[in-house]
Design an enzyme around this catalytic site. Structure first.
Site, short mmCIF file in Angstrom:
data_model
loop_
_atom_site.label_atom_id
_atom_site.label_comp_id
_atom_site.label_asym_id
_atom_site.label_seq_id
_atom_site.Cartn_x
_atom_site.Cartn_y
_atom_site.Cartn_z
N SER A 52 0.85 -1.20 0.00
CA SER A 52 0.00 0.00 0.00
C SER A 52 0.88 1.24 0.00
O SER A 52 2.02 1.22 0.48
CB SER A 52 -0.88 0.02 1.25
OG SER A 52 -1.53 1.27 1.37
N TYR B 76 -2.28 -0.67 10.58
CA TYR B 76 -2.33 -1.13 9.18
C TYR B 76 -1.10 -0.69 8.40
O TYR B 76 -0.48 -1.50 7.69
CB TYR B 76 -3.60 -0.57 8.53
CG TYR B 76 -3.73 -0.79 7.04
CD1 TYR B 76 -4.29 -1.97 6.55
CD2 TYR B 76 -3.35 0.18 6.11
CE1 TYR B 76 -4.44 -2.17 5.18
CE2 TYR B 76 -3.50 0.00 4.75
CZ TYR B 76 -4.05 -1.18 4.29
OH TYR B 76 -4.20 -1.37 2.93
P1 NAD Z 1 -11.71 -5.81 -0.44
O1 NAD Z 1 -12.53 -5.63 0.77
O2 NAD Z 1 -12.41 -5.97 -1.71
O3 NAD Z 1 -10.71 -7.03 -0.28
C1 NAD Z 1 -10.15 -7.44 0.92
C2 NAD Z 1 -10.44 -8.90 1.04
O4 NAD Z 1 -9.72 -9.43 2.14
C3 NAD Z 1 -11.90 -9.22 1.31
O5 NAD Z 1 -12.65 -9.34 0.14
C4 NAD Z 1 -11.81 -10.53 2.05
O6 NAD Z 1 -12.10 -11.62 1.19
C5 NAD Z 1 -10.37 -10.61 2.49
N1 NAD Z 1 -10.36 -10.82 3.93
C6 NAD Z 1 -10.67 -9.91 4.88
N2 NAD Z 1 -10.61 -10.50 6.09
C7 NAD Z 1 -10.26 -11.80 5.87
C8 NAD Z 1 -10.03 -12.92 6.71
N3 NAD Z 1 -10.14 -12.80 8.05
N4 NAD Z 1 -9.72 -14.11 6.14
C9 NAD Z 1 -9.61 -14.22 4.80
N5 NAD Z 1 -9.80 -13.20 3.96
C10 NAD Z 1 -10.11 -12.00 4.50
O7 NAD Z 1 -10.71 -4.55 -0.46
P2 NAD Z 1 -9.41 -4.24 -1.34
O8 NAD Z 1 -9.19 -2.80 -1.14
O9 NAD Z 1 -9.52 -4.79 -2.69
O10 NAD Z 1 -8.27 -4.98 -0.53
C11 NAD Z 1 -7.34 -5.86 -1.12
C12 NAD Z 1 -5.95 -5.52 -0.65
O11 NAD Z 1 -5.59 -4.25 -1.14
C13 NAD Z 1 -5.77 -5.46 0.86
O12 NAD Z 1 -4.57 -6.08 1.23
C14 NAD Z 1 -5.67 -3.98 1.13
O13 NAD Z 1 -4.94 -3.71 2.30
C15 NAD Z 1 -4.96 -3.54 -0.12
N6 NAD Z 1 -5.02 -2.12 -0.42
C16 NAD Z 1 -6.20 -1.53 -0.67
C17 NAD Z 1 -6.22 -0.19 -0.96
C18 NAD Z 1 -7.51 0.53 -1.24
O14 NAD Z 1 -7.51 1.75 -1.26
N7 NAD Z 1 -8.61 -0.17 -1.48
C19 NAD Z 1 -5.03 0.56 -1.04
C20 NAD Z 1 -3.84 -0.09 -0.79
C21 NAD Z 1 -3.84 -1.43 -0.49
#
Ligand code: NAD
Ligand code: MG
Length: 291
Positions: free
Chosen positions: A183, A196
């Site tokens: 991130s 985080y």
């Molecule tokens: P999202 O909510 O679509 O995806 C996160 C997923 O993590 C969930 O769909 C779920 O299936 C999984 N998850 C959560 N808790 C869990 C558990 N206890 N066991 C198994 N799976 C679990 O959101 P996203 O933003 O697509 O997140 C994906 C990745 O991207 C994450 O690592 C997040 O930190 C990272 N990220 C997101 C952003 C953003 O702005 N959305 C920015 C930087 C990094």
């Protein structure tokens, strides 16, 4: 791709883990736009958190590039998982759903990997993408930290990356790749995301360390560091007022869509595009520096 959202988002909140169906507007995962060109033909991929958001966009792109895809998710996310699997099937590839809570420690991570290997008939690509934060009210600041949130963040964003990678290792041959989701928070930690942000810095460290360790086996290890991306994680873990202005502070002036992040994962996964790329953290941030 549909036109990315330019103005403020409608104020909205969900409970974690959040669902795609409740999001306004619906995120763009590349459903109508991603065109594959055989970059991942016959590869076998496990994408954690592949039901929604960035993971769904990766699953769609990998499938359209020719890979079979197993997606990990929480049991309560089955509807989102089924939608992703329909898109994988529409690409003519096999897709599998793995409803396993990865905060369950090493046993849960081993079960996830073993089931994926059994379903896919092997494993070439591991995408450690599942992640969690919680920043409603002051929950992400030092005075507001709550043990249940911090435990979940550490178990999922940190420990599960190690245990899942460890379990996958015996199955990964020369030409395989691990890609972690980092991130912008690893570089520019927000005071609202104390725990985080630290786990994302740890993911960068794990990425370069594993690139060094696994290079001699011909396994490449990289990460993608997204900026603000419109996914269920955001309305599920932020205050509604904050969601409205999500991403506006990025140099491009808006949040990104999952469809805009997935090509970075494809690039890092493919031996055709990234055979000599390992130990790299690829920023997809809308303009903020990742160094
Ligand atoms: P999202 O909510 O679509 O995806 C996160 C997923 O993590 C969930 O769909 C779920 O299936 C999984 N998850 C959560 N808790 C869990 C558990 N206890 N066991 C198994 N799976 C679990 O959101 P996203 O933003 O697509 O997140 C994906 C990745 O991207 C994450 O690592 C997040 O930190 C990272 N990220 C997101 C952003 C953003 O702005 N959305 C920015 C930087 C990094
Ligand atoms: Mg989800």
């Amino acid at each position: 791709m549909t036109e990315p959202q330019e103005g403020p988002f409608p104020a909205q909140e969900q409970q974690p883990p959040g669902t795609t169906a409740e999001m306004r507007p619906r995120p763009d995962h590349g459903e109508d736009s991603y065109v594959g060109s055989g970059l991942l033909t016959a590869r076998k991929a496990l994408v954690t958190g592949g039901d929604s958001g960035i993971g769904r966009a990766v699953a769609i792109a990998f499938a359209r590039e020719g890979a079979d895809v197993a997606i990990g998710h929480l049991p309560e996310e089955q509807d989102d998982a089924d939608d992703t699997l329909r898109l994988v099937a529409a690409a003519g590839r096999k897709g599998f759903s793995l409803p396993i809570d990865l905060t369950g420690g090493v046993d849960a991570c081993r079960e996830l990997v073993q089931t994926a290997v059994d379903q896919l008939g092997g494993l070439d690509l591991l995408v450690n993408n599942a992640g969690f934060h919680f920043t409603k009210g002051d929950a992400g600041t030092l005075p507001g930290l709550q043990p249940q949130n911090v435990d979940r963040v550490l178990a999922l964003n940190f420990a599960a990356v190690l245990w899942t990678s460890q379990a996958a290792l015996p199955h990964l041959d020369k030409g395989s790749a691990i890609i972690n989701t980092s991130s912008i928070q690893a570089y520019e930690p927000s005071t609202q995301l104390l725990d985080y942000a630290a786990t994302k810095a740890a993911i960068n460290s794990i990425t370069v360390n594993l690139a060094e360790q696994l290079g001699p086996k011909g396994i490449r290890v990289n990460a993608v560091a997204p900026g603000p991306i419109w996914t269920p994680l955001q309305p599920a873990t932020r205050d509604a007022a904050e969601v409205e202005h999500f991403g506006e502070d990025s140099p491009l002036g808006r949040a990104g869509q999952p469809a805009e992040v997935a090509p970075a994962f494809v690039f890092l996964a493919s031996e055709r595009t990234a055979s000599y790329v390992s130990g790299t953290i690829l920023g997809v941030t809308g303009g903020k520096a990742t160094f």
